[in-house]
Write an enzyme that holds these catalytic residues in place. Sequence first.
Site, PDB file in Angstrom:
ATOM      1  CG  ASN A  46      10.206   2.618   5.422  1.00 56.12           C
ATOM      2  OD1 ASN A  46       9.310   3.276   5.948  1.00 56.12           O
ATOM      3  ND2 ASN A  46      10.611   1.454   5.900  1.00 56.12           N
ATOM      4  CG  HIS A 132      14.760  -1.396  15.029  1.00 49.76           C
ATOM      5  ND1 HIS A 132      15.479  -2.490  14.619  1.00 49.76           N
ATOM      6  CD2 HIS A 132      13.706  -1.297  14.191  1.00 49.76           C
ATOM      7  CE1 HIS A 132      14.883  -3.023  13.566  1.00 49.76           C
ATOM      8  NE2 HIS A 132      13.809  -2.318  13.283  1.00 49.76           N
ATOM      9  CD  GLU A 182      14.334   3.584  16.626  1.00 49.52           C
ATOM     10  OE1 GLU A 182      13.628   4.184  15.810  1.00 49.52           O
ATOM     11  OE2 GLU A 182      14.040   2.460  17.078  1.00 49.52           O
ATOM     12  CB  SER A 186      10.947   2.926  13.362  1.00 50.76           C
ATOM     13  OG  SER A 186      10.759   2.150  14.511  1.00 50.76           O
ATOM     14  CG  ASP A 211      18.628   2.946  14.328  1.00 50.43           C
ATOM     15  OD1 ASP A 211      18.507   3.524  13.229  1.00 50.43           O
ATOM     16  OD2 ASP A 211      18.164   1.824  14.558  1.00 50.43           O
ATOM     17  CG  HIS A 214      12.933   5.605  10.457  1.00 51.38           C
ATOM     18  ND1 HIS A 214      12.235   5.048   9.418  1.00 51.38           N
ATOM     19  CD2 HIS A 214      13.203   4.595  11.326  1.00 51.38           C
ATOM     20  CE1 HIS A 214      12.063   3.755   9.653  1.00 51.38           C
ATOM     21  NE2 HIS A 214      12.643   3.452  10.803  1.00 51.38           N
ATOM     22  CE  LYS A 241      14.455   1.709   7.919  1.00 51.99           C
ATOM     23  NZ  LYS A 241      13.619   0.556   7.543  1.00 51.99           N
TER      24      LYS A 241
HETATM   25  C1  LIG Z   1      14.971   2.205  13.528  1.00 49.96           C
HETATM   26  C2  LIG Z   1      15.439   1.093  12.655  1.00 49.96           C
HETATM   27  N1  LIG Z   1      16.672   0.604  12.824  1.00 49.96           N
HETATM   28  C3  LIG Z   1      17.133  -0.398  12.065  1.00 49.96           C
HETATM   29  C4  LIG Z   1      16.366  -0.964  11.082  1.00 49.96           C
HETATM   30  C5  LIG Z   1      16.898  -2.110  10.275  1.00 49.96           C
HETATM   31  O1  LIG Z   1      17.399  -1.638   9.070  1.00 49.96           O
HETATM   32  P1  LIG Z   1      17.465  -2.610   7.799  1.00 49.96           P
HETATM   33  O2  LIG Z   1      16.109  -2.629   7.215  1.00 49.96           O
HETATM   34  O3  LIG Z   1      18.501  -1.990   6.926  1.00 49.96           O
HETATM   35  O4  LIG Z   1      17.873  -3.947   8.326  1.00 49.96           O
HETATM   36  C6  LIG Z   1      15.077  -0.481  10.853  1.00 49.96           C
HETATM   37  C7  LIG Z   1      14.265  -1.056   9.753  1.00 49.96           C
HETATM   38  O5  LIG Z   1      13.223  -1.497   9.791  1.00 49.96           O
HETATM   39  C8  LIG Z   1      14.590   0.557  11.666  1.00 49.96           C
HETATM   40  O6  LIG Z   1      13.347   1.027  11.528  1.00 49.96           O
END
Ligand SMILES: Cc1ncc(COP(=O)(O)O)c(C=O)c1O
Length: 387
Positions: A46, A132, A182, A186, A211, A214, A241
């Site tokens: 990532n 997510h 998002e 992801s 969110d 990405h 990331k």
């Molecule tokens: C879309 C999304 N939101 C939130 C997260 C969580 O972020 P973090 O890894 O900082 O806990 C991720 C991570 O895997 C993600 O892919």
Amino acid sequence: MAFEFLSADIAQQKQRARYRVRQCVAEQNGRYVKIDNKSYLNFSSNDYLGLNHHKDINQALVVGAERFGTCASGSSLITGYSYAHQALENDICDWLNQPKCLLFASGFSANNALMHALGHESCQLYLDKLSHASLIDGALASKAKVKRFLHNDTAQLQRFLTKNTKSSDNDAIELNKVIVSEGVFSMDGDQADVESLSKLSQQHNALLYLDDAHSIGVIGNKGQGSSSIADIDIIMGTFGKSIATSGAFVACNELLADYLVNFSRHYIYSTAISPALAWATKKSIEIIQRDHWRREKITELSQLLATKLSSSVQLIKNSSSIHAIVIGDELNTLNVCQKLREKGIWLSAIRPPTVPNNSSRLRVTITSSHEIKDINYLANCINEVIT
Ligand SMILES: Cc1ncc(COP(=O)(O)O)c(C=O)c1O
């Protein structure tokens, strides 16, 4: 036997080819990963912008540690909130054109915190189906009503928004609505229709929560993510990331930030992120805004991959760093990964429940550290192994 469910659940996981193990990584960057003394081309990172190991970020980490310490030594409301955190928050506000910003230990925690804060009983949360796990868990554990719309189906979302306007307990009370999605998804790598979501939120007096885990760094001329496309009320971005440190932020208006400082248990009862890391994150964001070539390279290499893959490979096309190749069956996907590994390519199999049943896939991430020859090699190997 007590706790029999532990071994029963693990056995079932194995039987369904969903069993997971960790791999201990000896070294990695956005291009290579070394595991068990063997080096592989890394297409699972990532570190989209190739900033992990950047010497200026490492140096900022050292300077930050010397000036502020490695540890915040307290939660933000006690003595954990330092000049390093404040300076980082201010930079994020300027970058994303938002009035306020708060830092969290992780994106998971930030999403949970926001779903909890906006999950008041007077609220209705509308979540994209592919949101997510941290958003879904947070929303379902909240007091709000939760509705999930089909992935990127803004027409269905509009119908939902038009239909549910009043609280079921009291017809006189207008529901407080929050649209949650998002920015870049992801596991599919496709983008939300941010413009339409923003318009819908304005038309229906709803808040828009994105969110941008990405999208941040990768989308927008300065890597501002979804904020470069439309007005967004609340943005969550992770540092782990493209920013290549650790932790997360939420950028929003003053009132919501004030509410979080006063009521968010995730914020109040957790040690503030390392101030040294906050200082390094500040440097990373400065580089991200300046180094346009990193985003341009991702776009160029992504287009190359799409043209080089055989037409029988099921690639979900998009303009992010994430390129999903759907295979379907768990066992087949594991086999493909193993064959690619034998050819020196590291790609993880993504299986349910992370993705819906029968949509196990390879999740290829292209970073600005990759070279044209890496993509050509990857495409040739995938064509050979899958077709
Ligand atoms: C879309 C999304 N939101 C939130 C997260 C969580 O972020 P973090 O890894 O900082 O806990 C991720 C991570 O895997 C993600 O892919």
